[in-house]
Design a protein around this motif. Structure first.
Motif, PDB file in Angstrom:
ATOM      1  N   SER A  71      32.198  47.951  33.964  1.00 13.65           N
ATOM      2  CA  SER A  71      33.203  47.234  33.182  1.00 13.65           C
ATOM      3  C   SER A  71      34.331  46.808  34.101  1.00 13.65           C
ATOM      4  O   SER A  71      34.630  47.492  35.087  1.00 13.65           O
ATOM      5  CB  SER A  71      33.768  48.126  32.079  1.00 13.65           C
ATOM      6  OG  SER A  71      32.771  48.542  31.187  1.00 13.65           O
ATOM      7  N   CYS A  72      34.966  45.703  33.746  1.00 10.04           N
ATOM      8  CA  CYS A  72      36.114  45.222  34.511  1.00 10.04           C
ATOM      9  C   CYS A  72      37.113  44.635  33.518  1.00 10.04           C
ATOM     10  O   CYS A  72      36.816  43.650  32.850  1.00 10.04           O
ATOM     11  CB  CYS A  72      35.695  44.177  35.517  1.00 10.04           C
ATOM     12  SG  CYS A  72      37.079  43.350  36.336  1.00 10.04           S
ATOM     13  N   ALA A  73      38.280  45.253  33.451  1.00  6.59           N
ATOM     14  CA  ALA A  73      39.322  44.800  32.539  1.00  6.59           C
ATOM     15  C   ALA A  73      40.448  44.145  33.326  1.00  6.59           C
ATOM     16  O   ALA A  73      40.961  44.716  34.297  1.00  6.59           O
ATOM     17  CB  ALA A  73      39.861  45.979  31.739  1.00  6.59           C
TER      18      ALA A  73
ATOM     19  N   PHE B 188      47.481  33.585  31.494  1.00  4.45           N
ATOM     20  CA  PHE B 188      47.539  32.479  30.540  1.00  4.45           C
ATOM     21  C   PHE B 188      46.238  31.694  30.508  1.00  4.45           C
ATOM     22  O   PHE B 188      45.926  31.043  29.526  1.00  4.45           O
ATOM     23  CB  PHE B 188      48.714  31.565  30.858  1.00  4.45           C
ATOM     24  CG  PHE B 188      50.040  32.215  30.620  1.00  4.45           C
ATOM     25  CD1 PHE B 188      50.726  32.834  31.650  1.00  4.45           C
ATOM     26  CD2 PHE B 188      50.602  32.242  29.355  1.00  4.45           C
ATOM     27  CE1 PHE B 188      51.941  33.459  31.426  1.00  4.45           C
ATOM     28  CE2 PHE B 188      51.815  32.872  29.119  1.00  4.45           C
ATOM     29  CZ  PHE B 188      52.487  33.476  30.158  1.00  4.45           C
ATOM     30  N   ILE B 189      45.503  31.720  31.619  1.00  3.93           N
ATOM     31  CA  ILE B 189      44.203  31.061  31.693  1.00  3.93           C
ATOM     32  C   ILE B 189      43.252  32.031  32.376  1.00  3.93           C
ATOM     33  O   ILE B 189      43.601  32.654  33.376  1.00  3.93           O
ATOM     34  CB  ILE B 189      44.256  29.771  32.549  1.00  3.93           C
ATOM     35  CG1 ILE B 189      45.216  28.752  31.949  1.00  3.93           C
ATOM     36  CG2 ILE B 189      42.859  29.166  32.693  1.00  3.93           C
ATOM     37  CD1 ILE B 189      45.464  27.564  32.853  1.00  3.93           C
ATOM     38  N   ILE B 190      42.031  32.146  31.819  1.00  5.77           N
ATOM     39  CA  ILE B 190      41.004  32.903  32.535  1.00  5.77           C
ATOM     40  C   ILE B 190      39.698  32.139  32.434  1.00  5.77           C
ATOM     41  O   ILE B 190      39.199  31.906  31.343  1.00  5.77           O
ATOM     42  CB  ILE B 190      40.896  34.354  32.045  1.00  5.77           C
ATOM     43  CG1 ILE B 190      39.843  35.119  32.862  1.00  5.77           C
ATOM     44  CG2 ILE B 190      40.626  34.443  30.569  1.00  5.77           C
ATOM     45  CD1 ILE B 190      40.008  36.617  32.816  1.00  5.77           C
ATOM     46  N   ASN B 191      39.196  31.740  33.549  1.00  6.39           N
ATOM     47  CA  ASN B 191      37.969  30.951  33.606  1.00  6.39           C
ATOM     48  C   ASN B 191      36.788  31.871  33.917  1.00  6.39           C
ATOM     49  O   ASN B 191      36.574  32.860  33.245  1.00  6.39           O
ATOM     50  CB  ASN B 191      38.121  29.822  34.610  1.00  6.39           C
ATOM     51  CG  ASN B 191      39.189  28.813  34.205  1.00  6.39           C
ATOM     52  OD1 ASN B 191      39.329  28.485  33.021  1.00  6.39           O
ATOM     53  ND2 ASN B 191      39.937  28.316  35.161  1.00  6.39           N
ATOM     54  N   THR B 192      36.071  31.550  34.960  1.00  6.33           N
ATOM     55  CA  THR B 192      34.883  32.326  35.289  1.00  6.33           C
ATOM     56  C   THR B 192      35.237  33.741  35.736  1.00  6.33           C
ATOM     57  O   THR B 192      36.188  33.940  36.499  1.00  6.33           O
ATOM     58  CB  THR B 192      34.078  31.612  36.392  1.00  6.33           C
ATOM     59  OG1 THR B 192      33.650  30.347  35.896  1.00  6.33           O
ATOM     60  CG2 THR B 192      32.866  32.427  36.813  1.00  6.33           C
ATOM     61  N   MET B 193      34.452  34.700  35.253  1.00  7.21           N
ATOM     62  CA  MET B 193      34.534  36.092  35.712  1.00  7.21           C
ATOM     63  C   MET B 193      33.193  36.437  36.343  1.00  7.21           C
ATOM     64  O   MET B 193      32.152  35.882  35.946  1.00  7.21           O
ATOM     65  CB  MET B 193      34.839  37.048  34.561  1.00  7.21           C
ATOM     66  CG  MET B 193      36.122  36.728  33.830  1.00  7.21           C
ATOM     67  SD  MET B 193      36.518  37.896  32.524  1.00  7.21           S
ATOM     68  CE  MET B 193      37.179  39.269  33.493  1.00  7.21           C
ATOM     69  N   GLY B 194      33.222  37.323  37.302  1.00  8.67           N
ATOM     70  CA  GLY B 194      31.961  37.610  37.979  1.00  8.67           C
ATOM     71  C   GLY B 194      31.933  38.936  38.695  1.00  8.67           C
ATOM     72  O   GLY B 194      32.935  39.674  38.707  1.00  8.67           O
ATOM     73  N   TRP B 195      30.777  39.226  39.271  1.00 11.08           N
ATOM     74  CA  TRP B 195      30.576  40.444  40.042  1.00 11.08           C
ATOM     75  C   TRP B 195      29.951  40.086  41.386  1.00 11.08           C
ATOM     76  O   TRP B 195      28.983  39.312  41.448  1.00 11.08           O
ATOM     77  CB  TRP B 195      29.643  41.408  39.290  1.00 11.08           C
ATOM     78  CG  TRP B 195      30.234  41.960  38.045  1.00 11.08           C
ATOM     79  CD1 TRP B 195      30.143  41.446  36.782  1.00 11.08           C
ATOM     80  CD2 TRP B 195      31.022  43.152  37.944  1.00 11.08           C
ATOM     81  NE1 TRP B 195      30.825  42.234  35.899  1.00 11.08           N
ATOM     82  CE2 TRP B 195      31.370  43.296  36.579  1.00 11.08           C
ATOM     83  CE3 TRP B 195      31.462  44.108  38.848  1.00 11.08           C
ATOM     84  CZ2 TRP B 195      32.136  44.362  36.115  1.00 11.08           C
ATOM     85  CZ3 TRP B 195      32.223  45.163  38.385  1.00 11.08           C
ATOM     86  CH2 TRP B 195      32.560  45.286  37.034  1.00 11.08           C
TER      87      TRP B 195
ATOM     88  N   THR C 235      38.550  38.519  24.059  1.00  9.54           N
ATOM     89  CA  THR C 235      39.706  39.116  23.386  1.00  9.54           C
ATOM     90  C   THR C 235      40.257  40.301  24.176  1.00  9.54           C
ATOM     91  O   THR C 235      41.445  40.592  24.132  1.00  9.54           O
ATOM     92  CB  THR C 235      39.346  39.571  21.969  1.00  9.54           C
ATOM     93  OG1 THR C 235      38.327  40.576  22.048  1.00  9.54           O
ATOM     94  CG2 THR C 235      38.834  38.401  21.147  1.00  9.54           C
ATOM     95  N   LYS C 236      39.369  40.974  24.904  1.00 15.39           N
ATOM     96  CA  LYS C 236      39.783  42.121  25.713  1.00 15.39           C
ATOM     97  C   LYS C 236      39.959  41.741  27.180  1.00 15.39           C
ATOM     98  O   LYS C 236      40.330  42.602  27.995  1.00 15.39           O
ATOM     99  CB  LYS C 236      38.755  43.247  25.597  1.00 15.39           C
ATOM    100  CG  LYS C 236      38.607  43.812  24.191  1.00 15.39           C
ATOM    101  CD  LYS C 236      37.568  44.931  24.173  1.00 15.39           C
ATOM    102  CE  LYS C 236      37.418  45.516  22.783  1.00 15.39           C
ATOM    103  NZ  LYS C 236      36.382  46.577  22.746  1.00 15.39           N
ATOM    104  N   ILE C 237      39.678  40.513  27.533  1.00 18.51           N
ATOM    105  CA  ILE C 237      39.715  40.034  28.920  1.00 18.51           C
ATOM    106  C   ILE C 237      38.934  40.996  29.807  1.00 18.51           C
ATOM    107  O   ILE C 237      39.419  41.508  30.824  1.00 18.51           O
ATOM    108  CB  ILE C 237      41.145  39.856  29.453  1.00 18.51           C
ATOM    109  CG1 ILE C 237      42.068  39.271  28.392  1.00 18.51           C
ATOM    110  CG2 ILE C 237      41.133  38.881  30.635  1.00 18.51           C
ATOM    111  CD1 ILE C 237      43.498  39.091  28.835  1.00 18.51           C
ATOM    112  N   THR C 238      37.717  41.249  29.384  1.00 15.53           N
ATOM    113  CA  THR C 238      36.864  42.221  30.067  1.00 15.53           C
ATOM    114  C   THR C 238      35.485  41.612  30.303  1.00 15.53           C
ATOM    115  O   THR C 238      34.965  40.899  29.451  1.00 15.53           O
ATOM    116  CB  THR C 238      36.729  43.493  29.217  1.00 15.53           C
ATOM    117  OG1 THR C 238      38.029  44.079  29.045  1.00 15.53           O
ATOM    118  CG2 THR C 238      35.826  44.520  29.894  1.00 15.53           C
TER     119      THR C 238
END
Length: 122
Positions: free
Chosen positions: A21-23, A29-36, A74-77
């Motif tokens: 998990s990554c929180a 204000f902006i969150i685009n691509t998330m990755g590992w 919603t959790k930015i996770t």
């Protein structure tokens, strides 16, 4: 300031599973691509998987069919479900996120977590 905090790493046997998990927290204000990404000893850091804000995912060939990336906006996770783990999956796993921190400004930058160790060994 933005922080990405990973959790869920550990030592498992071949064939077992782990869920990372990554929180993200802070002035976001902006969150685009998330990755590992991951980095094994003596090797370059490599992309494992990423997922856009709309839910489109991309995987390294070496993990396709075994790993699943997901996110909860919603959790930015973001999560990385890793099944059928192999010794070659042993590495430090890093979370990344493309984040904008200024209200009304579209400029973003990549943030990195501190890394979590995954060891697959019998």
């Amino acid at each position: 300031q933005v922080q990405l905090v990973e959790s869920g790493g550990g030592l498992v046997q071949p064939g077992e599973s782990l869920r990372l998990s990554c929180a993200a927290s802070g002035s976001i204000f902006i969150i685009n691509t998330m990755g590992w990404y991951r980095q094994a000893p003596g090797k370059q850091r490599e992309l494992v998987a990423d997922i856009t804000s709309g839910g489109m995912s991309n995987y390294a060939d070496s993990v396709k069919g075994r790993f699943t990336i997901s996110r909860d906006n919603t959790k930015i996770t973001t999560y990385l479900q890793m099944n059928s783990l192999k010794p070659e999956d042993t590495a430090v796993y890093y979370c990344t996120a493309d984040i904008g921190t200024i209200r009304g400004v579209s400029r973003t930058r990549i943030y990195w977590g501190q890394g979590t160790q995954v060891t697959v060994s019998s």
